[in-house]
Write a protein that holds these residues in place. Structure first.
Motif, PDB file in Angstrom:
ATOM      1  N   TYR A   1       0.803  -1.231  -0.112  1.00 59.69           N
ATOM      2  CA  TYR A   1      -0.041   0.025  -0.068  1.00 59.69           C
ATOM      3  C   TYR A   1       0.848   1.491   0.005  1.00 59.69           C
ATOM      4  CZ  TYR A   1      -3.958   2.962   1.094  1.00 59.69           C
ATOM      5  OH  TYR A   1      -4.985   4.027   1.200  1.00 59.69           O
ATOM      6  N   GLY A   2       1.998   1.123   0.704  1.00 58.36           N
ATOM      7  CA  GLY A   2       2.900   2.458   0.749  1.00 58.36           C
ATOM      8  C   GLY A   2       3.574   2.598  -0.255  1.00 58.36           C
ATOM      9  N   MET A   3       3.572   1.820  -1.377  1.00 57.57           N
ATOM     10  CA  MET A   3       4.439   2.010  -2.461  1.00 57.57           C
ATOM     11  C   MET A   3       3.627   2.913  -3.447  1.00 57.57           C
ATOM     12  SD  MET A   3       6.056  -1.684  -3.723  1.00 57.57           S
ATOM     13  CE  MET A   3       4.572  -2.111  -4.584  1.00 57.57           C
ATOM     14  N   TYR A   4       2.279   2.833  -3.276  1.00 58.53           N
ATOM     15  CA  TYR A   4       1.359   3.777  -3.991  1.00 58.53           C
ATOM     16  C   TYR A   4       0.644   4.867  -3.629  1.00 58.53           C
ATOM     17  CZ  TYR A   4       2.201  -0.217  -6.998  1.00 58.53           C
ATOM     18  OH  TYR A   4       2.851  -1.238  -7.700  1.00 58.53           O
ATOM     19  N   HIS A   5       0.602   4.985  -1.862  1.00 54.73           N
ATOM     20  CA  HIS A   5      -0.055   5.929  -1.260  1.00 54.73           C
ATOM     21  C   HIS A   5       0.776   6.296  -0.079  1.00 54.73           C
ATOM     22  CE1 HIS A   5      -3.698   4.372  -3.063  1.00 54.73           C
ATOM     23  NE2 HIS A   5      -3.424   3.272  -2.958  1.00 54.73           N
ATOM     24  N   ASN A   6       0.644   7.799   0.530  1.00 59.47           N
ATOM     25  CA  ASN A   6       1.094   8.068   1.638  1.00 59.47           C
ATOM     26  C   ASN A   6       0.181   7.650   2.724  1.00 59.47           C
ATOM     27  OD1 ASN A   6       3.628   9.045   0.450  1.00 59.47           O
ATOM     28  ND2 ASN A   6       2.535  11.063   0.096  1.00 59.47           N
ATOM     29  N   PHE A   7       0.590   7.310   3.846  1.00 57.21           N
ATOM     30  CA  PHE A   7      -0.556   6.943   4.785  1.00 57.21           C
ATOM     31  C   PHE A   7       0.012   7.293   6.277  1.00 57.21           C
ATOM     32  CE2 PHE A   7       1.323   2.752   4.123  1.00 57.21           C
ATOM     33  CZ  PHE A   7       1.597   2.203   5.333  1.00 57.21           C
ATOM     34  N   LEU A   8      -0.827   7.822   7.008  1.00 51.33           N
ATOM     35  CA  LEU A   8      -0.584   7.853   8.705  1.00 51.33           C
ATOM     36  C   LEU A   8      -1.940   7.657   8.995  1.00 51.33           C
ATOM     37  CD1 LEU A   8       1.142   8.626  11.021  1.00 51.33           C
ATOM     38  CD2 LEU A   8       0.368  10.904  10.597  1.00 51.33           C
ATOM     39  N   TRP A   9      -2.263   6.541   9.656  1.00 46.48           N
ATOM     40  CA  TRP A   9      -3.383   6.194  10.440  1.00 46.48           C
ATOM     41  C   TRP A   9      -3.419   6.396  11.769  1.00 46.48           C
ATOM     42  CZ3 TRP A   9      -2.581   1.147   7.458  1.00 46.48           C
ATOM     43  CH2 TRP A   9      -2.859   1.111   5.976  1.00 46.48           C
ATOM     44  N   THR A  10      -4.126   7.187  12.299  1.00 48.51           N
ATOM     45  CA  THR A  10      -4.003   7.466  13.672  1.00 48.51           C
ATOM     46  C   THR A  10      -5.274   6.890  14.342  1.00 48.51           C
ATOM     47  OG1 THR A  10      -5.225   9.665  12.976  1.00 48.51           O
ATOM     48  CG2 THR A  10      -2.879   9.657  13.315  1.00 48.51           C
ATOM     49  N   ASP A  11      -6.132   6.350  13.559  1.00 44.85           N
ATOM     50  CA  ASP A  11      -7.612   5.962  14.093  1.00 44.85           C
ATOM     51  C   ASP A  11      -7.918   4.653  13.070  1.00 44.85           C
ATOM     52  OD1 ASP A  11     -10.181   5.270  14.679  1.00 44.85           O
ATOM     53  OD2 ASP A  11     -10.709   7.518  14.802  1.00 44.85           O
ATOM     54  N   GLY A  12      -8.020   3.523  13.669  1.00 43.42           N
ATOM     55  CA  GLY A  12      -8.421   2.580  12.885  1.00 43.42           C
ATOM     56  C   GLY A  12      -9.628   2.755  11.999  1.00 43.42           C
ATOM     57  N   THR A  13     -10.560   3.521  12.259  1.00 37.05           N
ATOM     58  CA  THR A  13     -11.447   3.664  11.165  1.00 37.05           C
ATOM     59  C   THR A  13     -10.995   4.592  10.128  1.00 37.05           C
ATOM     60  OG1 THR A  13     -12.258   5.986  12.223  1.00 37.05           O
ATOM     61  CG2 THR A  13     -13.332   3.846  13.196  1.00 37.05           C
ATOM     62  N   LEU A  14      -9.677   4.935   9.844  1.00 38.33           N
ATOM     63  CA  LEU A  14      -9.165   5.756   8.823  1.00 38.33           C
ATOM     64  C   LEU A  14      -8.504   4.733   7.839  1.00 38.33           C
ATOM     65  CD1 LEU A  14      -8.016   9.055  10.468  1.00 38.33           C
ATOM     66  CD2 LEU A  14     -10.188   8.657   9.486  1.00 38.33           C
ATOM     67  N   ALA A  15      -8.182   3.697   8.362  1.00 39.69           N
ATOM     68  CA  ALA A  15      -7.504   2.656   7.578  1.00 39.69           C
ATOM     69  C   ALA A  15      -8.241   1.896   6.541  1.00 39.69           C
ATOM     70  CB  ALA A  15      -6.957   1.562   8.671  1.00 39.69           C
ATOM     71  N   PRO A  16      -7.664   1.672   5.402  1.00 38.25           N
ATOM     72  CA  PRO A  16      -8.365   1.007   4.251  1.00 38.25           C
ATOM     73  C   PRO A  16      -9.188  -0.269   4.788  1.00 38.25           C
ATOM     74  CG  PRO A  16      -6.170   1.471   3.512  1.00 38.25           C
ATOM     75  CD  PRO A  16      -6.297   1.602   5.251  1.00 38.25           C
ATOM     76  N   SER A  17     -10.280  -0.506   4.147  1.00 36.87           N
ATOM     77  CA  SER A  17     -11.156  -1.718   4.687  1.00 36.87           C
ATOM     78  C   SER A  17     -10.254  -3.170   4.496  1.00 36.87           C
ATOM     79  CB  SER A  17     -12.306  -1.614   3.663  1.00 36.87           C
ATOM     80  OG  SER A  17     -12.099  -1.822   2.417  1.00 36.87           O
ATOM     81  N   GLU A  18      -9.281  -3.265   3.365  1.00 37.53           N
ATOM     82  CA  GLU A  18      -8.506  -4.316   3.504  1.00 37.53           C
ATOM     83  C   GLU A  18      -7.541  -4.353   4.531  1.00 37.53           C
ATOM     84  OE1 GLU A  18      -8.697  -1.712   1.172  1.00 37.53           O
ATOM     85  OE2 GLU A  18      -8.856  -2.570  -0.886  1.00 37.53           O
ATOM     86  N   PHE A  19      -7.177  -3.217   5.176  1.00 41.18           N
ATOM     87  CA  PHE A  19      -6.344  -3.620   6.483  1.00 41.18           C
ATOM     88  C   PHE A  19      -7.219  -4.077   7.495  1.00 41.18           C
ATOM     89  CE2 PHE A  19      -4.873  -1.852  10.399  1.00 41.18           C
ATOM     90  CZ  PHE A  19      -3.306  -1.941  10.250  1.00 41.18           C
ATOM     91  N   SER A  20      -8.427  -3.584   7.746  1.00 46.00           N
ATOM     92  CA  SER A  20      -9.290  -3.922   8.868  1.00 46.00           C
ATOM     93  C   SER A  20      -9.744  -5.354   8.488  1.00 46.00           C
ATOM     94  CB  SER A  20     -10.513  -3.225   8.812  1.00 46.00           C
ATOM     95  OG  SER A  20     -10.249  -1.759   9.001  1.00 46.00           O
ATOM     96  N   ASP A  21      -9.804  -5.748   7.244  1.00 46.20           N
ATOM     97  CA  ASP A  21     -10.264  -7.413   6.921  1.00 46.20           C
ATOM     98  C   ASP A  21      -9.220  -8.151   7.130  1.00 46.20           C
ATOM     99  OD1 ASP A  21     -12.606  -6.225   5.798  1.00 46.20           O
ATOM    100  OD2 ASP A  21     -12.364  -6.383   3.735  1.00 46.20           O
ATOM    101  N   ILE A  22      -7.821  -7.853   6.933  1.00 44.88           N
ATOM    102  CA  ILE A  22      -6.813  -8.897   7.307  1.00 44.88           C
ATOM    103  C   ILE A  22      -6.444  -8.925   8.915  1.00 44.88           C
ATOM    104  CG2 ILE A  22      -4.342  -8.937   7.097  1.00 44.88           C
ATOM    105  CD1 ILE A  22      -4.407  -7.756   4.043  1.00 44.88           C
ATOM    106  N   LEU A  23      -6.724  -7.613   9.624  1.00 40.53           N
ATOM    107  CA  LEU A  23      -6.503  -7.695  10.884  1.00 40.53           C
ATOM    108  C   LEU A  23      -7.663  -8.677  11.622  1.00 40.53           C
ATOM    109  CD1 LEU A  23      -5.051  -6.430  13.216  1.00 40.53           C
ATOM    110  CD2 LEU A  23      -6.686  -4.525  13.226  1.00 40.53           C
ATOM    111  N   GLN A  24      -8.913  -8.350  11.281  1.00 40.92           N
ATOM    112  CA  GLN A  24     -10.083  -9.363  11.614  1.00 40.92           C
ATOM    113  C   GLN A  24      -9.770 -10.699  11.351  1.00 40.92           C
ATOM    114  OE1 GLN A  24     -12.485  -7.842  13.670  1.00 40.92           O
ATOM    115  NE2 GLN A  24     -13.110 -10.463  13.875  1.00 40.92           N
ATOM    116  N   GLU A  25      -9.385 -11.135  10.251  1.00 42.81           N
ATOM    117  CA  GLU A  25      -9.093 -12.463   9.847  1.00 42.81           C
ATOM    118  C   GLU A  25      -8.007 -13.067  10.848  1.00 42.81           C
ATOM    119  OE1 GLU A  25      -8.374 -12.722   5.707  1.00 42.81           O
ATOM    120  OE2 GLU A  25     -10.396 -12.073   5.185  1.00 42.81           O
ATOM    121  N   ASP A  26      -6.712 -12.399  10.969  1.00 40.39           N
ATOM    122  CA  ASP A  26      -5.791 -12.546  11.733  1.00 40.39           C
ATOM    123  C   ASP A  26      -6.546 -12.950  13.329  1.00 40.39           C
ATOM    124  OD1 ASP A  26      -4.038 -12.709   9.773  1.00 40.39           O
ATOM    125  OD2 ASP A  26      -2.882 -11.098  10.164  1.00 40.39           O
TER     126      ASP A  26
END
Length: 65
Positions: free
Chosen positions: A33-58
């Protein structure tokens, strides 16, 4: 190419740990994701849905203690 490494002076602790490849999906997602986007997530609700999906599955796949 010159890199600005001044941020290293601000690091207090760094932990590098080996983990199994199958447990590395979230880090892999962030790296790709970092190769194509700059990101700083300070709140889990701001993270992309794919991030939340992987975290939930784990979390669902973790053994209960």
């Amino acid at each position: 190419m010159e890199h600005d490494l001044a941020f290293l002076a601000e690091l207090n602790n760094v932990l590098i740990r080996q983990i199994p490849r199958e447990a590395n999906r979230l880090a892999d997602f962030c790296a790709k994701y970092g190769m194509y986007h700059n990101f700083l997530w300070t709140d889990g609700t701001l993270a992309p849905s794919e991030f939340s999906d992987i975290l939930q599955e784990d979390l669902e796949g973790m053994p209960r203690v």
